[in-house]
Design an enzyme around this catalytic site. Structure first.
Site, PDB file in Angstrom:
ATOM      1  N   SER A  34       0.573  -1.438   0.198  1.00  0.00           N
ATOM      2  CA  SER A  34       0.250  -0.108  -0.092  1.00  0.00           C
ATOM      3  C   SER A  34       0.879   1.568   0.143  1.00  0.00           C
ATOM      4  O   SER A  34       0.479   1.847  -0.456  1.00  0.00           O
ATOM      5  CB  SER A  34      -1.031   0.367   0.934  1.00  0.00           C
ATOM      6  OG  SER A  34      -0.293  -0.286   2.453  1.00  0.00           O
ATOM      7  N   ASP A 324      -3.921   8.068   7.351  1.00  0.00           N
ATOM      8  CA  ASP A 324      -4.715   6.835   8.360  1.00  0.00           C
ATOM      9  C   ASP A 324      -3.841   6.563   8.840  1.00  0.00           C
ATOM     10  O   ASP A 324      -2.895   6.394   9.387  1.00  0.00           O
ATOM     11  CB  ASP A 324      -5.536   6.177   7.476  1.00  0.00           C
ATOM     12  CG  ASP A 324      -4.464   5.095   6.860  1.00  0.00           C
ATOM     13  OD1 ASP A 324      -3.702   4.900   7.152  1.00  0.00           O
ATOM     14  OD2 ASP A 324      -5.474   4.858   5.938  1.00  0.00           O
ATOM     15  N   HIS A 327      -0.625   4.514   7.497  1.00  0.00           N
ATOM     16  CA  HIS A 327      -0.419   4.933   6.289  1.00  0.00           C
ATOM     17  C   HIS A 327       0.364   6.513   6.280  1.00  0.00           C
ATOM     18  O   HIS A 327      -0.561   7.602   6.967  1.00  0.00           O
ATOM     19  CB  HIS A 327      -1.384   4.960   4.845  1.00  0.00           C
ATOM     20  CG  HIS A 327      -1.829   4.047   4.900  1.00  0.00           C
ATOM     21  ND1 HIS A 327      -3.030   3.564   5.029  1.00  0.00           N
ATOM     22  CD2 HIS A 327      -0.601   2.742   3.667  1.00  0.00           C
ATOM     23  CE1 HIS A 327      -2.998   2.056   4.991  1.00  0.00           C
ATOM     24  NE2 HIS A 327      -1.774   1.873   4.158  1.00  0.00           N
TER      25      HIS A 327
END
Length: 349
Positions: A34, A324, A327
């Site tokens: 990610s 978040d 991340h």
């Protein structure tokens, strides 16, 4: 005589220009999780997506793309730093084709890891499948540019790998299977063996410029600090120690592969200390919030828990290191990318 002198200098000029062009990185080709997925997970059946607001609210046009950030991710900034393009597209995004991918493409999938068992947790693209997509991309590139030009293009392109955190936080420390099979140091060796074989395969397919990223101080992610309530939500040092140990083993492997594979330029980019510096000295970078994230309460929200209906999301993500619970914000991504570009990646400029 004047014509001959002009012709000579023009010839020298062309040689210089050709050398500079051949030395440039023509594309940034990305593998990983990610941290570098610009939206491949949008096209697969998984709960781990971010193609909705408020993700992407600071991206071009304020559009969510599937990047796990409020804006761009580190590889976008690296591509821009090389003068290529400001954003790298996802390979599975139907809006793009080989004309777009020729100057940069990402095969990354949020939630994946070196270990196949990690990708199974949230049904995302396994690391080995990213290699399958890369081979498919190579075939398309040869059809687009021709064999000789495509092969040269691939050898000059920068291949970036950013992966590994999920193997520990979503797999090893969450489920008993791997932790019962391996002590953590042996699991590190298992993962690095997969990484090394992946690099060897890239090399056999013509890649010569490769950068692999180490692990961040993963015990300082808001999601992990939230679970450390008994210790005042401080960073989990056990996880940070594992990250440092893993990074040392990875660096040793990189050194060995540089000796083993003739003509390769392989470097390890280590985000650990730069991110830790931001966490320990946030004011120096203009940050105000370290332990919590911008989205939601900042403690545990990620993906669908971080959506437009969440009333707690901050108004200015630039004050936060994390977007978040897992991340970085766009600002953090830029700082990390800029640091890598000016240090580890200088060999490719």
């Amino acid at each position: 005589m004047a014509i001959k002198v002009f012709s000579f200098f023009f010839f020298v000029y062309l040689l210089v220009e050709m050398h500079e062009i051949s030395a440039m990185v023509p594309a940034v080709i990305v593998f990983g999780d990610s941290t570098v997925d610009p939206g491949n997970n949008n096209q697969i059946s998984t709960v781990l997506k971010s193609n909705f607001a408020p993700y992407g609210r600071d991206y071009f046009g304020g559009q969510p793309t599937g990047r796990f950030s409020n804006g761009r991710i580190a590889t976008d900034f690296i591509s821009e730093a090389y003068g290529i393009k400001p954003a790298i597209p996802a390979y599975l995004d139907p809006k793009f084709d080989i004309r777009d991918f020729a100057t940069g493409v990402s095969f990354a999938s949020a939630g994946t890891g070196y270990d196949n068992a990690t990708s199974d947790v949230l049904s995302v693209i396994p690391f080995w499948k990213e290699m399958v997509y890369y081979k498919e991309f190579q075939d398309k590139l040869r059809g687009y540019l021709g064999n000789d030009i495509a092969n040269h293009h691939l050898s000059e392109s920068l291949h970036l790998i950013s992966i590994g955190t999920n193997d520990f936080l979503e797999n090893y420390y969450t489920f008993p299977t791997r932790s019962s099979e391996y002590p953590v140091d042996k699991y590190e060796i298992f993962l690095i063996g997969i990484a090394s074989n992946f690099i060897r395969e890239l090399y056999n397919l013509g890649a010569r410029k490769i950068a692999i990223s180490g692990l961040p101080p993963m015990g300082c992610l808001p999601l992990e600090r939230t679970t450390n309530i008994m210790h005042g939500s401080a960073c989990i040092e056990e996880y940070n120690d594992v990250a440092k140990d893993f990074n040392q083993k990875l660096q040793d492997s990189v050194t060995k592969l540089n000796r083993e594979l003739g003509g390769i330029q392989l470097v390890m980019s280590n985000p650990y200390y730069k991110l830790l510096e931001m966490i320990q000295n946030p004011i120096l970078f203009g940050f105000e919030n370290v332990a919590t994230a911008c989205c939601g309460t900042g403690y545990f929200e990620m993906s669908y828990l971080c959506d437009r209906m969440n009333p707690f999301t901050c108004s200015d993500a630039n004050k936060y290191i994390f977007w978040d619970s897992f991340h970085p914000t766009e600002k953090t991504n830029f700082i990390l990318a800029d640091h890598a570009f000016k240090t580890t990646l200088t060999v490719f400029r």
